[in-house]
Enzyme design. Structure first.
Site, mmCIF file in Angstrom:
data_model
loop_
_atom_site.group_PDB
_atom_site.id
_atom_site.type_symbol
_atom_site.label_atom_id
_atom_site.label_comp_id
_atom_site.label_asym_id
_atom_site.label_seq_id
_atom_site.Cartn_x
_atom_site.Cartn_y
_atom_site.Cartn_z
ATOM 1 N N SER A 185 0.798 -1.221 0.000
ATOM 2 C CA SER A 185 0.000 0.000 0.000
ATOM 3 C C SER A 185 0.831 1.271 0.000
ATOM 4 O O SER A 185 0.362 2.307 -0.445
ATOM 5 C CB SER A 185 -0.947 0.002 1.200
ATOM 6 O OG SER A 185 -0.226 -0.052 2.406
ATOM 7 N N HIS A 213 -5.406 -3.300 -2.476
ATOM 8 C CA HIS A 213 -5.178 -2.356 -3.573
ATOM 9 C C HIS A 213 -5.245 -2.988 -4.957
ATOM 10 O O HIS A 213 -5.362 -2.283 -5.955
ATOM 11 C CB HIS A 213 -3.824 -1.656 -3.392
ATOM 12 C CG HIS A 213 -3.850 -0.660 -2.286
ATOM 13 N ND1 HIS A 213 -4.400 0.587 -2.435
ATOM 14 C CD2 HIS A 213 -3.446 -0.744 -0.997
ATOM 15 C CE1 HIS A 213 -4.313 1.243 -1.293
ATOM 16 N NE2 HIS A 213 -3.740 0.456 -0.399
ATOM 17 N N LYS A 244 -11.795 0.411 -1.939
ATOM 18 C CA LYS A 244 -10.876 1.055 -2.880
ATOM 19 C C LYS A 244 -11.468 0.980 -4.287
ATOM 20 O O LYS A 244 -12.391 1.725 -4.578
ATOM 21 C CB LYS A 244 -9.490 0.462 -2.711
ATOM 22 C CG LYS A 244 -8.913 1.026 -1.412
ATOM 23 C CD LYS A 244 -7.817 0.302 -0.756
ATOM 24 C CE LYS A 244 -7.443 1.060 0.523
ATOM 25 N NZ LYS A 244 -6.848 0.212 1.535
HETATM 26 C C1 PLP Z 1 -6.777 0.204 2.974
HETATM 27 C C2 PLP Z 1 -6.163 -1.054 3.413
HETATM 28 C C3 PLP Z 1 -6.741 -1.832 4.409
HETATM 29 C C4 PLP Z 1 -7.916 -1.352 5.209
HETATM 30 O O1 PLP Z 1 -9.076 -1.315 4.464
HETATM 31 P P1 PLP Z 1 -10.283 -0.353 4.922
HETATM 32 O O2 PLP Z 1 -11.423 -0.891 4.156
HETATM 33 O O3 PLP Z 1 -9.890 1.019 4.528
HETATM 34 O O4 PLP Z 1 -10.438 -0.508 6.396
HETATM 35 C C5 PLP Z 1 -6.160 -3.049 4.708
HETATM 36 N N1 PLP Z 1 -5.053 -3.469 4.072
HETATM 37 C C6 PLP Z 1 -4.454 -2.735 3.119
HETATM 38 C C7 PLP Z 1 -3.223 -3.259 2.438
HETATM 39 C C8 PLP Z 1 -4.980 -1.496 2.770
HETATM 40 O O5 PLP Z 1 -4.384 -0.751 1.863
#
Ligand code: PLP
Length: 421
Positions: A185, A213, A244
């Site tokens: 991320s 992602h 996302k």
């Molecule tokens: C954004 C993210 C999360 C958390 O997801 P949310 O739905 O925003 O709580 C978990 N793992 C990774 C790698 C992320 O980028």
């Protein structure tokens, strides 16, 4: 507060001042929208911070599905999934996402973070071993801590270190879980899933991949990192989010057939949390359908990402090799990252400065994310602006920060010490 009852809270101000002194104070910013351009504290900026990679939060089909679901099922679920909160939308999405991920079952959580906090402790506990990549997402780190398993952090993407550790650990633990981001991320690079999967198979370990992602983004069908790398996900656990590319919110964990039932019995953030709303589930399902139906969005996204990555590298910036929409520009110090962010804001570009504890000290950066809807010429121009701002920030002395400045939520573009995550 006055007198003795107030004194007990004096540390709050001191805590904020300490963060400000380190240039690590954060604050929320008032934004509107998720698109390629947004209003930031009332001013229009090019948005290079969004995870709405495919623009699906505004896709007419996704919006319509959320509205429909709200009309039919109401705004909230008013209960945990295990009591009275499960409606047909939850189960339908779980079946669809499991199929999409080529898994046998899936369970939805209220967020991606909750999915990691729930699933990791459900899979490993006291007496077990977890091997975790050094750059894993914070929610994985916290899930590992909550598990009470022995946690060993291996160097980023060091598949050989995992092999050695697995071989040495043979017979010493009840279970072993290897956990990694698929598409990292903060660095935008991919885990060596082929190597990890083989190592886990050989040594009887479980592999858990957080593909937040890459879901909807990588692979010819948008199935994620496994598909992109042409590695079968069979026998592995795939976690992902709807927050996302899928334009909604929530998380899921997909894997072998009994996994769903184990998680719904063991994962506390699932058991003790209210079921996600009908609108959330319907939007995610509609978005997943768009991912299948409109592959050109994915292609445009990757073309845009390649264009920006190449343009930045050509301009001499330190952009690690990677694939997909996350592009870190490594700058080093907190001050360099903050100054670059402020300079870019003044020129109408919003790019998040990322500082510890999100990244290790000395690895502060501007993290850019592109969207399928970005215009290629605008990205080219942005690359030049970013290169200039980054080189200007390089030579300058640190700028002092104050709590008062950071707490302002004025409409001014005047730089403050606010930052990204
Ligand atoms: C954004 C993210 C999360 C958390 O997801 P949310 O739905 O925003 O709580 C978990 N793992 C990774 C790698 C992320 O980028």
């Amino acid at each position: 507060m006055t007198g003795d009852s107030g004194r007990v809270w004096n540390w709050l101000e001191r805590d904020l001042e300490a963060l400000a002194r380190q240039d690590r104070l954060r604050n929320t910013r008032r934004t509107s929208g998720t698109g390629t351009h947004i209003l930031l504290d009332g001013i229009r900026v090019l948005n290079l911070c969004s995870n709405d990679y495919l623009g699906l939060t505004r896709h007419p089909d996704v919006v319509a599905a959320a509205l429909e679901a709200t009309k039919e099922h109401g705004t909230g679920t008013a209960s945990s999934r295990l009591i009275a909160g499960t409606n047909p939308l939850h189960e339908a999405f779980e079946a669809t996402i499991a199929k999409h991920k080529q898994a046998d079952s899936a369970l939805v959580f209220g967020s991606g973070t909750l999915a990691n906090l729930g699933a990791i402790p459900a899979l490993a506990g006291q007496g077990d071993l977890i091997l975790s990549d050094a750059l894993n997402h914070a929610s994985i780190v916290d899930g590992c801590r909550m598990s009470r398993a022995t946690v060993e952090v291996y160097p980023h993407k060091d598949h050989e270190a995992v092999v050695q550790r697995l071989e040495a650990a043979e017979g010493q633990h009840r279970r072993i879980l290897v956990v990694t981001d698929g598409l990292f991320s903060m660095d935008g690079d991919l885990a060596d899933l082929g190597g990890l999967r083989a190592a886990c198979r050989e040594n009887g370990a479980m592999l858990y991949v957080d593909d937040a992602h890459a879901t909807g983004v990588l692979g010819t069908g948008g199935r994620g990192s496994f598909e992109h790398l042409d590695v079968s996900p069979e026998g592995c656990i795939q976690m992902g989010t709807m927050s996302k590319a899928l334009g909604s919110e929530g998380g899921f964990v997909a894997g072998p057939a009994p996994l769903r039932d184990v998680l719904l019995n063991r994962a506390r953030p699932f058991i003790f949390s209210t079921a996600p709303s009908p609108a959330t589930m319907a939007a995610a399902a509609a978005a997943l359908a768009v991912v299948g139906r409109e592959p050109e969005r994915r292609r445009r996204l990757l073309t845009n990402a390649d264009l920006l990555r190449r343009a930045l590298a050509d301009l001499g910036l330190s952009v690690p090799a990677g694939v997909g929409p996350i592009l870190p520009v490594i700058l080093g110090s907190e001050q360099a990252a903050m100054r670059t962010m402020h300079d870019l804001l003044e020129q109408g570009i919003y790019a998040a400065a990322i500082r510890p504890p999100t990244v290790p000290p000395g690895a502060c950066r501007i993290r850019l994310t592109v969207q399928s809807g970005h215009d290629s010429e605008e990205l080219e121009a942005a690359a030049h602006t970013i290169a200039k701002a980054a080189s200007a920030a390089d030579g300058k002395a640190p700028r002092g920060a104050s709590v008062a400045a950071a707490q302002t939520t004025s409409r001014a573009t005047t730089p403050t010490t606010q930052g990204g995550p």
